[in-house]
Scaffold this motif. Structure first.
Motif, PDB file in Angstrom:
ATOM      1  N   GLU A   1     -28.569 -58.334 -28.355  1.00 50.16           N
ATOM      2  CA  GLU A   1     -28.075 -59.655 -27.586  1.00 50.16           C
ATOM      3  C   GLU A   1     -29.103 -60.199 -27.421  1.00 50.16           C
ATOM      4  O   GLU A   1     -29.156 -61.198 -27.990  1.00 50.16           O
ATOM      5  CB  GLU A   1     -27.408 -58.798 -26.074  1.00 50.16           C
ATOM      6  N   VAL A   2     -30.115 -60.100 -27.167  1.00 53.37           N
ATOM      7  CA  VAL A   2     -31.994 -60.183 -27.103  1.00 53.37           C
ATOM      8  C   VAL A   2     -32.211 -61.237 -28.116  1.00 53.37           C
ATOM      9  O   VAL A   2     -31.856 -62.618 -28.423  1.00 53.37           O
ATOM     10  CB  VAL A   2     -32.716 -59.956 -26.646  1.00 53.37           C
ATOM     11  N   PHE A   3     -31.893 -60.375 -29.057  1.00 54.02           N
ATOM     12  CA  PHE A   3     -32.264 -61.169 -31.226  1.00 54.02           C
ATOM     13  C   PHE A   3     -30.706 -62.191 -31.536  1.00 54.02           C
ATOM     14  O   PHE A   3     -31.702 -63.067 -31.563  1.00 54.02           O
ATOM     15  CB  PHE A   3     -32.155 -59.839 -32.172  1.00 54.02           C
ATOM     16  N   ASP A   4     -29.535 -61.744 -30.858  1.00 57.25           N
ATOM     17  CA  ASP A   4     -28.574 -63.031 -31.364  1.00 57.25           C
ATOM     18  C   ASP A   4     -28.902 -63.901 -30.213  1.00 57.25           C
ATOM     19  O   ASP A   4     -28.703 -65.254 -31.647  1.00 57.25           O
ATOM     20  CB  ASP A   4     -27.495 -62.189 -30.845  1.00 57.25           C
ATOM     21  N   PHE A   5     -29.711 -63.436 -28.969  1.00 62.99           N
ATOM     22  CA  PHE A   5     -29.786 -65.069 -28.659  1.00 62.99           C
ATOM     23  C   PHE A   5     -30.615 -65.774 -29.539  1.00 62.99           C
ATOM     24  O   PHE A   5     -30.941 -67.150 -29.313  1.00 62.99           O
ATOM     25  CB  PHE A   5     -30.261 -64.996 -26.976  1.00 62.99           C
ATOM     26  N   ILE A   6     -31.693 -64.714 -29.576  1.00 64.62           N
ATOM     27  CA  ILE A   6     -33.770 -66.230 -30.274  1.00 64.62           C
ATOM     28  C   ILE A   6     -32.440 -66.732 -31.372  1.00 64.62           C
ATOM     29  O   ILE A   6     -33.399 -67.685 -31.910  1.00 64.62           O
ATOM     30  CB  ILE A   6     -34.240 -64.891 -30.772  1.00 64.62           C
ATOM     31  N   GLU A   7     -31.968 -66.179 -32.510  1.00 62.97           N
ATOM     32  CA  GLU A   7     -31.134 -66.565 -33.686  1.00 62.97           C
ATOM     33  C   GLU A   7     -30.584 -67.627 -33.301  1.00 62.97           C
ATOM     34  O   GLU A   7     -30.807 -68.562 -33.537  1.00 62.97           O
ATOM     35  CB  GLU A   7     -30.579 -65.749 -34.356  1.00 62.97           C
TER      36      GLU A   7
ATOM     37  N   LEU B   1     -30.855 -69.459 -30.447  1.00 62.73           N
ATOM     38  CA  LEU B   1     -31.815 -70.595 -29.853  1.00 62.73           C
ATOM     39  C   LEU B   1     -32.982 -71.400 -31.428  1.00 62.73           C
ATOM     40  O   LEU B   1     -32.862 -72.134 -31.617  1.00 62.73           O
ATOM     41  CB  LEU B   1     -32.640 -70.390 -28.833  1.00 62.73           C
ATOM     42  N   ALA B   2     -33.666 -70.285 -32.455  1.00 62.70           N
ATOM     43  CA  ALA B   2     -33.758 -70.985 -33.768  1.00 62.70           C
ATOM     44  C   ALA B   2     -32.753 -71.795 -33.885  1.00 62.70           C
ATOM     45  O   ALA B   2     -33.135 -73.067 -35.189  1.00 62.70           O
ATOM     46  CB  ALA B   2     -34.008 -69.735 -34.373  1.00 62.70           C
ATOM     47  N   SER B   3     -31.247 -71.301 -34.267  1.00 67.20           N
ATOM     48  CA  SER B   3     -30.387 -72.427 -35.764  1.00 67.20           C
ATOM     49  C   SER B   3     -30.449 -73.470 -34.923  1.00 67.20           C
ATOM     50  O   SER B   3     -29.891 -74.492 -35.496  1.00 67.20           O
ATOM     51  CB  SER B   3     -29.620 -71.968 -35.234  1.00 67.20           C
ATOM     52  N   ARG B   4     -30.587 -73.608 -33.700  1.00 74.36           N
ATOM     53  CA  ARG B   4     -30.465 -75.324 -33.297  1.00 74.36           C
ATOM     54  C   ARG B   4     -31.698 -75.904 -32.587  1.00 74.36           C
ATOM     55  O   ARG B   4     -31.423 -77.254 -32.309  1.00 74.36           O
ATOM     56  CB  ARG B   4     -29.788 -75.032 -31.342  1.00 74.36           C
ATOM     57  N   SER B   5     -33.007 -75.390 -32.816  1.00 73.10           N
ATOM     58  CA  SER B   5     -33.774 -76.090 -33.035  1.00 73.10           C
ATOM     59  C   SER B   5     -34.611 -76.865 -34.521  1.00 73.10           C
ATOM     60  O   SER B   5     -34.539 -75.546 -35.091  1.00 73.10           O
ATOM     61  CB  SER B   5     -35.264 -75.453 -32.187  1.00 73.10           C
TER      62      SER B   5
END
Length: 79
Positions: A20-26, A28-32
């Motif tokens: 879940e943490v990894f998915d959330f990081i991805e 956030l990275a896709s939005r930035s």
């Protein structure tokens, strides 16, 4: 919080929560935007450039249309 602390907390989570943490990081990275994306955007899309592009797109095809009015149609002439 430094990266080592984040990594320690991540290691303490169960595997499904780590995913879940990894998915959330991805997410956030896709939005930035990346730094190179910001540089390109700043170079290519200043106000004057965007204004010129939008006007050219709005007027596209109008150069072939016949003129609807002439100088004789004016009620007042300035200058």
């Amino acid at each position: 919080m430094n990266p080592a602390q984040i990594f320690e907390k991540l290691q303490a989570l169960p595997p499904d929560k780590q995913a879940e943490v990894f998915d959330f990081i991805e997410f956030l990275a896709s939005r930035s935007p990346t730094p190179s994306d910001r540089e390109v955007a700043a170079e290519d899309w200043n106000n004057a450039g965007f204004s010129q592009l939008s006007m050219s797109q709005a007027m596209r095809g109008m150069e072939d249309e016949p003129s609807l009015y002439s100088l004789d149609d004016l009620k007042e002439r300035w200058g």
